[in-house]
Design a protein around this motif. Structure first.
Motif, PDB file in Angstrom:
ATOM      1  N   ILE A 207     -21.487 -32.340  56.900  1.00 14.91           N
ATOM      2  CA  ILE A 207     -21.206 -31.007  57.454  1.00 14.91           C
ATOM      3  C   ILE A 207     -20.099 -30.390  56.614  1.00 14.91           C
ATOM      4  N   ILE A 208     -20.405 -29.303  55.939  1.00 10.18           N
ATOM      5  CA  ILE A 208     -19.455 -28.740  54.988  1.00 10.18           C
ATOM      6  C   ILE A 208     -19.180 -27.271  55.264  1.00 10.18           C
ATOM      7  N   ASN A 209     -18.034 -26.830  54.720  1.00  9.53           N
ATOM      8  CA  ASN A 209     -17.745 -25.402  54.596  1.00  9.53           C
ATOM      9  C   ASN A 209     -17.774 -24.700  55.945  1.00  9.53           C
ATOM     10  N   SER A 210     -17.017 -25.217  56.900  1.00 10.57           N
ATOM     11  CA  SER A 210     -17.018 -24.653  58.244  1.00 10.57           C
ATOM     12  C   SER A 210     -16.204 -23.362  58.317  1.00 10.57           C
ATOM     13  N   GLY A 211     -16.675 -22.439  59.124  1.00  9.12           N
ATOM     14  CA  GLY A 211     -15.921 -21.215  59.356  1.00  9.12           C
ATOM     15  C   GLY A 211     -14.899 -21.359  60.460  1.00  9.12           C
ATOM     16  N   LEU A 212     -15.080 -22.336  61.368  1.00  7.61           N
ATOM     17  CA  LEU A 212     -14.152 -22.496  62.487  1.00  7.61           C
ATOM     18  C   LEU A 212     -13.978 -23.967  62.858  1.00  7.61           C
ATOM     19  N   THR A 213     -15.039 -24.597  63.367  1.00  6.15           N
ATOM     20  CA  THR A 213     -14.993 -26.005  63.766  1.00  6.15           C
ATOM     21  C   THR A 213     -16.293 -26.666  63.345  1.00  6.15           C
ATOM     22  N   SER A 214     -16.192 -27.851  62.778  1.00 13.09           N
ATOM     23  CA  SER A 214     -17.411 -28.533  62.335  1.00 13.09           C
ATOM     24  C   SER A 214     -18.220 -29.022  63.525  1.00 13.09           C
ATOM     25  N   VAL A 215     -17.580 -29.757  64.450  1.00 13.23           N
ATOM     26  CA  VAL A 215     -18.256 -30.289  65.635  1.00 13.23           C
ATOM     27  C   VAL A 215     -17.367 -30.059  66.850  1.00 13.23           C
ATOM     28  N   HIS A 216     -17.897 -29.370  67.847  1.00 11.79           N
ATOM     29  CA  HIS A 216     -17.167 -29.136  69.104  1.00 11.79           C
ATOM     30  C   HIS A 216     -17.972 -29.760  70.246  1.00 11.79           C
ATOM     31  N   ILE A 217     -17.392 -30.784  70.870  1.00 10.44           N
ATOM     32  CA  ILE A 217     -18.028 -31.479  71.993  1.00 10.44           C
ATOM     33  C   ILE A 217     -17.339 -30.998  73.262  1.00 10.44           C
ATOM     34  N   LEU A 218     -18.032 -30.235  74.093  1.00 11.54           N
ATOM     35  CA  LEU A 218     -17.423 -29.523  75.206  1.00 11.54           C
ATOM     36  C   LEU A 218     -18.186 -29.785  76.501  1.00 11.54           C
ATOM     37  N   TYR A 219     -17.469 -30.169  77.558  1.00  9.19           N
ATOM     38  CA  TYR A 219     -18.054 -30.361  78.897  1.00  9.19           C
ATOM     39  C   TYR A 219     -19.274 -31.286  78.848  1.00  9.19           C
ATOM     40  N   SER A 220     -19.214 -32.318  78.043  1.00  9.30           N
ATOM     41  CA  SER A 220     -20.395 -33.163  77.823  1.00  9.30           C
ATOM     42  C   SER A 220     -20.056 -34.637  78.040  1.00  9.30           C
ATOM     43  N   GLN A 221     -21.108 -35.453  78.181  1.00  9.04           N
ATOM     44  CA  GLN A 221     -20.942 -36.878  78.459  1.00  9.04           C
ATOM     45  C   GLN A 221     -21.960 -37.692  77.659  1.00  9.04           C
ATOM     46  N   PHE A 222     -21.550 -38.881  77.281  1.00 10.27           N
ATOM     47  CA  PHE A 222     -22.388 -39.812  76.506  1.00 10.27           C
ATOM     48  C   PHE A 222     -22.789 -39.192  75.161  1.00 10.27           C
ATOM     49  N   ILE A 223     -21.790 -39.028  74.303  1.00 10.11           N
ATOM     50  CA  ILE A 223     -21.988 -38.397  73.000  1.00 10.11           C
ATOM     51  C   ILE A 223     -21.590 -39.377  71.903  1.00 10.11           C
ATOM     52  N   THR A 224     -22.407 -39.466  70.855  1.00 10.09           N
ATOM     53  CA  THR A 224     -22.108 -40.295  69.694  1.00 10.09           C
ATOM     54  C   THR A 224     -22.060 -39.435  68.435  1.00 10.09           C
ATOM     55  N   ALA A 225     -20.981 -39.604  67.664  1.00  8.24           N
ATOM     56  CA  ALA A 225     -20.897 -39.026  66.316  1.00  8.24           C
ATOM     57  C   ALA A 225     -20.645 -40.191  65.371  1.00  8.24           C
ATOM     58  N   ASP A 226     -21.635 -40.529  64.570  1.00  3.83           N
ATOM     59  CA  ASP A 226     -21.583 -41.754  63.771  1.00  3.83           C
ATOM     60  C   ASP A 226     -21.898 -41.454  62.309  1.00  3.83           C
ATOM     61  N   SER A 227     -21.023 -41.931  61.423  1.00  9.95           N
ATOM     62  CA  SER A 227     -21.257 -41.856  59.976  1.00  9.95           C
ATOM     63  C   SER A 227     -21.444 -40.421  59.499  1.00  9.95           C
ATOM     64  N   LEU A 228     -20.567 -39.544  59.976  1.00  8.70           N
ATOM     65  CA  LEU A 228     -20.578 -38.159  59.522  1.00  8.70           C
ATOM     66  C   LEU A 228     -19.610 -37.989  58.356  1.00  8.70           C
ATOM     67  N   VAL A 229     -19.918 -37.048  57.494  1.00 12.86           N
ATOM     68  CA  VAL A 229     -19.002 -36.628  56.430  1.00 12.86           C
ATOM     69  C   VAL A 229     -18.758 -35.139  56.634  1.00 12.86           C
ATOM     70  N   LEU A 230     -17.495 -34.780  56.891  1.00 18.39           N
ATOM     71  CA  LEU A 230     -17.140 -33.395  57.169  1.00 18.39           C
ATOM     72  C   LEU A 230     -16.086 -32.956  56.158  1.00 18.39           C
ATOM     73  N   TYR A 231     -16.367 -31.898  55.413  1.00 20.20           N
ATOM     74  CA  TYR A 231     -15.342 -31.421  54.489  1.00 20.20           C
ATOM     75  C   TYR A 231     -15.610 -29.978  54.098  1.00 20.20           C
ATOM     76  N   ASP A 232     -14.540 -29.341  53.638  1.00 25.90           N
ATOM     77  CA  ASP A 232     -14.638 -28.002  53.098  1.00 25.90           C
ATOM     78  C   ASP A 232     -14.897 -28.137  51.618  1.00 25.90           C
ATOM     79  N   ASN A 233     -15.961 -27.523  51.133  1.00 23.23           N
ATOM     80  CA  ASN A 233     -16.291 -27.705  49.723  1.00 23.23           C
ATOM     81  C   ASN A 233     -15.400 -26.895  48.794  1.00 23.23           C
ATOM     82  N   ASP A 234     -14.521 -26.075  49.360  1.00 21.28           N
ATOM     83  CA  ASP A 234     -13.526 -25.374  48.559  1.00 21.28           C
ATOM     84  C   ASP A 234     -12.170 -26.005  48.860  1.00 21.28           C
ATOM     85  N   ILE A 235     -11.869 -27.132  48.210  1.00 22.20           N
ATOM     86  CA  ILE A 235     -10.659 -27.881  48.547  1.00 22.20           C
ATOM     87  C   ILE A 235      -9.399 -27.176  48.075  1.00 22.20           C
ATOM     88  N   SER A 236      -9.537 -26.101  47.293  1.00 23.12           N
ATOM     89  CA  SER A 236      -8.357 -25.368  46.858  1.00 23.12           C
ATOM     90  C   SER A 236      -7.867 -24.395  47.922  1.00 23.12           C
TER      91      SER A 236
END
Length: 474
Positions: A207-236
């Motif tokens: 998951i790259i180049n987010s404008g706000l939040t990459s993953v938002h888990i809200l009001y939820s139950q039994f959630i798995t986030a496994d082996s994700l790669v999250l980054y902004d591709n403009d590291i400057s």
């Protein structure tokens, strides 16, 4: 981009080793609830719908929103299955996954967010601790049970377009001394929103180049986030987005995940001020393990505490070049309880402030002095509501931090309670930090610091101010 991916793959290989070598104490691995954390089921219908066979075009220019949504709906109506994107770049606005559907991104597939904010219908969701109308995310899982996003492909949030818009307007707000309202006024889509849902899995995607939040888990139950790669591709660029937010949700598992160039790598919260107290929904029974954040403002943050943050287990975390390492904060005016927090096996390299714990004064907006009361937005009204002293005092109970090793730090510990509410009930074991400044512990009581060192070249010691019942041993 290729170099960044190679680095991230190296980290993932390192995590596989770390997970086998964890020395976390057995006493905090077996509470009784840990076996039920994460998604309990996964979409298992064998039927596969290839999006390109139903008219989706992966040329990076054709908008595929309606085609993808029709295909998701058809898949769900037929009992579920997999909607797969094969090689190509598929432009889309907001899509909404349904129960029983696995959205699979092939290794050479990119789901790319439209740069037109009109492609994201407004919904009621939560942003920075308060509910308000906001654009839908790129991928939305709302009011569903048993859905997933998986595969070796990528989700590109087209964050540069939204970032430029944000930065331009931010300067106008700052000229009016309205920094604290910016996040609620300048709309940007999240990349993945899981809201009011059960049994959702995110696995292997980038998951790259987010404008706000990459993953938002809200009001939820039994959630798995496994082996994700999250980054902004403009590291400057300056980080303007969050990695994973776990917000008023329960039984959540995050593991084997890399987050780079964000504000908060892993952020646990439960609502802000009166609005958070109105909803009064806790974040609890969360495990985060075998993960890292780098080049970010913070590795791990617990804040926006109004609904409570309880029963949290975090281990085998790494922070590289982050502003802070472990950050637990609340405000007079937030309320809520942060309780039963267990953090173990944390490695911090070149982290400016490894340990940050604060109780501050909640910022409110005194809008009548700035604008006409009839012209302000709902967010301004919500932020202006003050919480009574009785409800607004937060509690910290049973905070446990062990086996932390930090090198090349700035200030080892910044722990500042309030004159009205001290930081209480913190317990540290085997914490070793090499730093420039040892730091301060102020307005605190009932702490144990066993085998705790903050080593400086000058030999300077931690400054204690207005503390009671603090036990320190080396």
């Amino acid at each position: 981009m290729r170099k960044s991916l190679h680095i991230l793959l190296f980290h993932i290989l390192c995590f596989s080793f770390i997970s086998c070598q964890s020395t976390i104490s057995e006493s905090i691995k077996h509470f009784g609830w840990e076996k039920n954390v994460g998604a309990q089921i996964f979409p298992d219908n064998d039927r596969v719908y290839f999006a390109d066979e139903y008219g989706a075009v992966g040329d990076g220019e054709t908008l595929n929103t309606s085609i993808l949504q029709r295909l998701i709906d058809q898949c769900a109506e037929n009992g579920g299955g997999t909607v797969e994107l094969r090689s190509g770049t598929y432009l889309t606005g907001s899509i909404y996954l349904k129960s029983g559907v696995n959205l699979y991104l092939n290794e050479n597939a990119i789901l790319k967010a439209s740069e037109d904010i009109n492609d994201y219908p407004f919904i009621v969701t939560r942003v920075e601790g308060i509910e308000l109308p906001w654009p839908s995310a790129v991928i939305n899982i709302i009011d569903q049970n048993n859905a997933s996003v998986s595969g070796k492909g990528s989700l590109d949030g087209s964050g540069n377009a939204f970032r430029n818009y944000y930065v331009e307007l931010r300067e106008e707000y700052r000229k009016k001394s309205l920094d604290h309202i910016i996040e609620y006024e300048i709309v940007r889509p999240k990349e993945i929103l899981i809201q009011n849902s059960l049994n959702v899995t995110l696995k292997n995607i980038t998951i790259i180049n987010s404008g706000l939040t990459s993953v938002h888990i809200l009001y939820s139950q039994f959630i798995t986030a496994d082996s994700l790669v999250l980054y902004d591709n403009d590291i400057s660029s300056v980080p303007l987005s969050n990695g994973i937010i776990i917000d008023s949700s329960t039984d959540v598992l995050v593991e084997n995940t890399i987050v780079s160039n964000t504000i908060n790598g892993f952020y646990l919260q439960a609502g802000r001020g009166n609005d958070g107290l109105r909803i009064n929904r806790a974040t609890e029974r969360v495990i985060i393990r075998n993960s890292t954040a780098e080049d970010s403002h913070s590795l791990l943050t617990l804040g926006n505490t109004s609904g409570g943050i309880n029963d949290i287990v975090i281990y085998n975390l790494t922070g590289q070049r982050t502003g802070s390492g472990i950050r637990i904060t609340s405000d007079l005016g937030q309320g809520g309880t942060i309780e039963n927090i267990y953090i173990d096996e944390v490695v911090l390299n070149k982290v400016e402030n490894p340990l940050v714990f604060r109780i501050d004064t909640l910022t409110t907006v005194n809008f009548p002095e700035i604008y006409d009361i009839d012209s302000i937005s709902p967010a301004w009204r919500t932020l202006s509501e003050r919480v009574s002293d009785e409800k607004g005092i937060p509690d910290f109970l049973n905070i446990n931090i062990a086996s932390v090793n930090a090198n090349d730090a700035g200030t080892a510990i910044i722990a500042v309670g309030s004159d009205r509410k001290k930081l209480t009930d913190f317990h540290f074991t085997d914490v070793h930090i090499t730093c420039i400044r040892p730091g301060t512990i102020k307005n605190a009581e009932n702490w144990t610091m066993e085998n705790f060192t903050a080593a400086t070249s000058s030999g300077e010691k931690i400054d204690f101010e207005n503390v009671e019942n603090i036990s320190v041993s080396k």
